[in-house]
Each structure stands twice: as C-alpha cells, then as structure tokens.
Design an enzyme around this catalytic site. Structure first.
Site, PDB file in Angstrom:
ATOM      1  N   TRP A 191      -6.843  -1.374   5.301  1.00 11.66           N
ATOM      2  CA  TRP A 191      -6.107  -0.097   5.323  1.00 11.66           C
ATOM      3  C   TRP A 191      -6.753   0.849   4.327  1.00 11.66           C
ATOM      4  O   TRP A 191      -7.214   0.416   3.265  1.00 11.66           O
ATOM      5  CB  TRP A 191      -4.654  -0.321   4.898  1.00 11.66           C
ATOM      6  CG  TRP A 191      -3.723  -0.695   6.006  1.00 11.66           C
ATOM      7  CD1 TRP A 191      -3.771  -1.823   6.767  1.00 11.66           C
ATOM      8  CD2 TRP A 191      -2.598   0.056   6.466  1.00 11.66           C
ATOM      9  NE1 TRP A 191      -2.733  -1.823   7.659  1.00 11.66           N
ATOM     10  CE2 TRP A 191      -1.994  -0.680   7.503  1.00 11.66           C
ATOM     11  CE3 TRP A 191      -2.035   1.279   6.090  1.00 11.66           C
ATOM     12  CZ2 TRP A 191      -0.871  -0.237   8.174  1.00 11.66           C
ATOM     13  CZ3 TRP A 191      -0.911   1.715   6.770  1.00 11.66           C
ATOM     14  CH2 TRP A 191      -0.339   0.964   7.806  1.00 11.66           C
ATOM     15  N   SER A 245      -2.889  -5.184   2.808  1.00 16.14           N
ATOM     16  CA  SER A 245      -2.683  -5.733   1.461  1.00 16.14           C
ATOM     17  C   SER A 245      -1.703  -6.898   1.448  1.00 16.14           C
ATOM     18  O   SER A 245      -1.828  -7.806   0.631  1.00 16.14           O
ATOM     19  CB  SER A 245      -2.178  -4.624   0.531  1.00 16.14           C
ATOM     20  OG  SER A 245      -3.179  -3.624   0.401  1.00 16.14           O
ATOM     21  N   VAL A 278      -5.231  -1.026  -1.009  1.00 17.38           N
ATOM     22  CA  VAL A 278      -4.750   0.317  -1.374  1.00 17.38           C
ATOM     23  C   VAL A 278      -3.430   0.560  -0.654  1.00 17.38           C
ATOM     24  O   VAL A 278      -3.396   0.625   0.586  1.00 17.38           O
ATOM     25  CB  VAL A 278      -5.766   1.407  -0.978  1.00 17.38           C
ATOM     26  CG1 VAL A 278      -5.208   2.795  -1.276  1.00 17.38           C
ATOM     27  CG2 VAL A 278      -7.088   1.189  -1.701  1.00 17.38           C
ATOM     28  N   LEU A 279      -2.386   0.630  -1.420  1.00 21.97           N
ATOM     29  CA  LEU A 279      -1.055   0.929  -0.872  1.00 21.97           C
ATOM     30  C   LEU A 279      -0.736   2.380  -1.192  1.00 21.97           C
ATOM     31  O   LEU A 279      -0.779   2.783  -2.356  1.00 21.97           O
ATOM     32  CB  LEU A 279      -0.002   0.027  -1.525  1.00 21.97           C
ATOM     33  CG  LEU A 279       0.125  -1.407  -1.017  1.00 21.97           C
ATOM     34  CD1 LEU A 279       1.082  -2.182  -1.908  1.00 21.97           C
ATOM     35  CD2 LEU A 279       0.593  -1.448   0.431  1.00 21.97           C
ATOM     36  N   ILE A 280      -0.458   3.177  -0.176  1.00 20.98           N
ATOM     37  CA  ILE A 280      -0.110   4.581  -0.402  1.00 20.98           C
ATOM     38  C   ILE A 280       1.349   4.776  -0.016  1.00 20.98           C
ATOM     39  O   ILE A 280       1.760   4.427   1.093  1.00 20.98           O
ATOM     40  CB  ILE A 280      -1.012   5.523   0.429  1.00 20.98           C
ATOM     41  CG1 ILE A 280      -2.486   5.290   0.065  1.00 20.98           C
ATOM     42  CG2 ILE A 280      -0.624   6.982   0.210  1.00 20.98           C
ATOM     43  CD1 ILE A 280      -3.469   6.138   0.857  1.00 20.98           C
ATOM     44  N   HIS A 293       8.818   0.598   2.380  1.00 15.94           N
ATOM     45  CA  HIS A 293       7.800  -0.407   2.750  1.00 15.94           C
ATOM     46  C   HIS A 293       6.822  -0.637   1.591  1.00 15.94           C
ATOM     47  O   HIS A 293       6.490  -1.753   1.234  1.00 15.94           O
ATOM     48  CB  HIS A 293       7.057   0.141   3.972  1.00 15.94           C
ATOM     49  CG  HIS A 293       6.304  -0.887   4.720  1.00 15.94           C
ATOM     50  ND1 HIS A 293       5.178  -0.588   5.439  1.00 15.94           N
ATOM     51  CD2 HIS A 293       6.491  -2.225   4.881  1.00 15.94           C
ATOM     52  CE1 HIS A 293       4.701  -1.701   5.993  1.00 15.94           C
ATOM     53  NE2 HIS A 293       5.487  -2.690   5.680  1.00 15.94           N
ATOM     54  N   PHE A 345      -6.670  -8.441 -10.066  1.00 18.53           N
ATOM     55  CA  PHE A 345      -5.681  -7.609  -9.369  1.00 18.53           C
ATOM     56  C   PHE A 345      -6.280  -6.242  -9.040  1.00 18.53           C
ATOM     57  O   PHE A 345      -6.305  -5.352  -9.873  1.00 18.53           O
ATOM     58  CB  PHE A 345      -4.437  -7.453 -10.263  1.00 18.53           C
ATOM     59  CG  PHE A 345      -3.295  -6.736  -9.606  1.00 18.53           C
ATOM     60  CD1 PHE A 345      -2.935  -5.459 -10.015  1.00 18.53           C
ATOM     61  CD2 PHE A 345      -2.584  -7.325  -8.587  1.00 18.53           C
ATOM     62  CE1 PHE A 345      -1.866  -4.794  -9.418  1.00 18.53           C
ATOM     63  CE2 PHE A 345      -1.520  -6.670  -7.973  1.00 18.53           C
ATOM     64  CZ  PHE A 345      -1.161  -5.394  -8.394  1.00 18.53           C
TER      65      PHE A 345
HETATM   66  O1  LIG Z   1      -2.966  -2.285   2.735  1.00 19.63           O
HETATM   67  C1  LIG Z   1      -2.034  -1.618   3.165  1.00 19.63           C
HETATM   68  N1  LIG Z   1      -1.198  -2.144   4.118  1.00 19.63           N
HETATM   69  C2  LIG Z   1      -0.167  -1.427   4.599  1.00 19.63           C
HETATM   70  N2  LIG Z   1       0.623  -1.982   5.535  1.00 19.63           N
HETATM   71  C3  LIG Z   1       0.233  -3.179   6.285  1.00 19.63           C
HETATM   72  C4  LIG Z   1       0.645  -4.469   5.557  1.00 19.63           C
HETATM   73  O2  LIG Z   1      -0.158  -4.663   4.414  1.00 19.63           O
HETATM   74  C5  LIG Z   1       0.463  -5.678   6.490  1.00 19.63           C
HETATM   75  O3  LIG Z   1      -0.890  -5.762   6.874  1.00 19.63           O
HETATM   76  C6  LIG Z   1       1.334  -5.571   7.728  1.00 19.63           C
HETATM   77  O4  LIG Z   1       2.683  -5.338   7.321  1.00 19.63           O
HETATM   78  C7  LIG Z   1       1.267  -6.842   8.574  1.00 19.63           C
HETATM   79  O5  LIG Z   1       1.638  -7.949   7.791  1.00 19.63           O
HETATM   80  C8  LIG Z   1       0.089  -0.116   4.125  1.00 19.63           C
HETATM   81  N3  LIG Z   1       1.177   0.656   4.570  1.00 19.63           N
HETATM   82  O6  LIG Z   1       2.037   0.180   5.383  1.00 19.63           O
HETATM   83  O7  LIG Z   1       1.310   1.845   4.170  1.00 19.63           O
HETATM   84  C9  LIG Z   1      -0.807   0.417   3.125  1.00 19.63           C
HETATM   85  O8  LIG Z   1      -0.676   1.579   2.642  1.00 19.63           O
HETATM   86  N4  LIG Z   1      -1.828  -0.345   2.704  1.00 19.63           N
END
Ligand SMILES: O=c1[nH]c(NC[C@H](O)[C@H](O)[C@H](O)CO)c([N+](=O)[O-])c(=O)[nH]1
Length: 195
Positions: free
Chosen positions: A27, A61, A120-122, A128, A153
C-alpha cells in the site's frame, strides 16, 4: 533551528557478515519504495552484501507480523536443511501471505540476523487506521520477542500523504528518509545479537 529528534549517530559497525530481510507492504508504494531504498542504502553502506539482503512483500501493513514471522521461520529451515536446491521462495510457497522473494538463492544460508518491517498507514475517515496500527505494532513486537530476531519497526502511521512523503525524504521540508534509520538500526541490532 537544529532538530534534536532522531537517533544519535551509532559507531560505524561492520555489517559484512549479516543477513538482513526487508518485508514491506504494497500500500502507498511511492512512499514505500523510497523507504525501502533508504533502508537498503544504509545496509549497503554498513557493508551488508547485496546477496545477503532479501526483500519480500505482503499485501498490506496488517500482514507484516505474519509475513515477518513466516520468513524468519523459513530462513531457519533453510539454514538447518542442506540448503541445496531450496530457495526462500520454495520454503514460503505454502505461505498464507503473498510473500514474493526477490532474491532467489539456493546456497545454504544462515537465519536472518534482523528483519525490517516497512508499511505506510495513512489515516482515513474511519477507525481502520487505529486498529491496524495497534495490531501491527503489538504483532511485530511479539514476533521479535518470541523469535529473538530483531524486528525493526518501519511502520509509518501518518495523518496525511504529505507526512508520509516527508518521512520518506520526498517532501519539501528536507526531512530525512526514515528508511535510512531503520537500515542502520538493523545493522546495529544484528551485530549486537552476535556479540
Ligand atoms: O498498509 C496499509 N494497509 C491498509 N489496509 C490494508 C490492510 O493492511 C490489510 O492488507 C487488509 O485489511 C487485508 O488484511 C491501509 N489502509 O486501509 O488505509 C493503509 O493505509 N496502509
């Protein structure tokens, strides 16, 4: 204004004998790619050889903890078996996560000395972000304490895309690429683990 934030300089360490893995999510790849490059830059600068750097990916992530755990377990099997004809990908082919090894190696290898988890989580409009950030933070900490292998980390939890770009060294503020810190941390923990 001098920034006081950030890690103090570590003494230069010899990473030439280390085997390091980077597991990254897919992502927000523009930011991810810069972070991974930064981590690799530090690893190579410390003497880690290209051949001893394995880069694998997971969908997001949330899959980082299982991806790191399975990759480390696979490297232990690889080290304990004869090693001939067995690649990291073969060992992971039954993996439940989408792990794709970019380093096909069939030579006998030792287990990884450290693993860098990068995601990277936005923040979006829902909760969520919070749930994933919390689960992944605790998950990665548990993997490293359960296995004894240092897990660096490398999860950016940012409120805006701009914050992510800045921390990957891609913004306008001249902020450094945090991936470089993670590569240095992996070398330091990897070396210390062998002392
Ligand atoms: O790595 C990320 N995964 C994200 N979602 C997917 C999550 O990590 C899983 O892959 C998914 O839920 C399936 O298990 C994100 N958002 O939802 O925004 C994000 O910003 N970054």
């Amino acid at each position: 204004m001098t920034t006081i934030k950030g890690p103090g300089a570590a003494q230069s360490l010899d990473g030439s004998g280390l085997r390091i893995a980077i597991v990254h999510a897919r992502w927000n790849t523009a930011i991810i790619d810069s972070l991974v490059s930064g981590a690799k830059k530090s690893l190579l600068a410390a003497g880690v050889t290209e051949e001893n750097i394995t880069v694998q990916t997971v969908p997001g992530s949330y899959e980082l903890p299982i991806g790191v755990q399975r990759l480390y377990a696979a490297s232990q099997v690889q080290a304990s078996s004869s090693g001939e004809g067995i690649s990291a990908t073969d060992l992971l082919s039954s993996s439940t996560t989408d792990l794709k090894s970019t380093s096909q190696s069939t030579s006998p290898k030792k287990p990884f000395d450290a693993i860098i988890a990068i995601g990277v989580l936005i923040k979006g409009a829902t909760m969520h972000f919070e749930y994933i950030a919390d689960a992944v933070s605790h998950g990665l900490m548990r993997v490293q304490l359960d296995t004894g292998v240092p897990v660096i980390f490398g999860l950016l939890t940012v409120l805006t895309e701009e914050q992510g770009l800045e921390r990957a060294g891609l913004g306008n503020s001249g902020m450094h690429n945090h991936g470089e810190d993670w590569g240095s941390a992996a070398v330091e923990l990897g070396v210390k683990r062998r002392e």
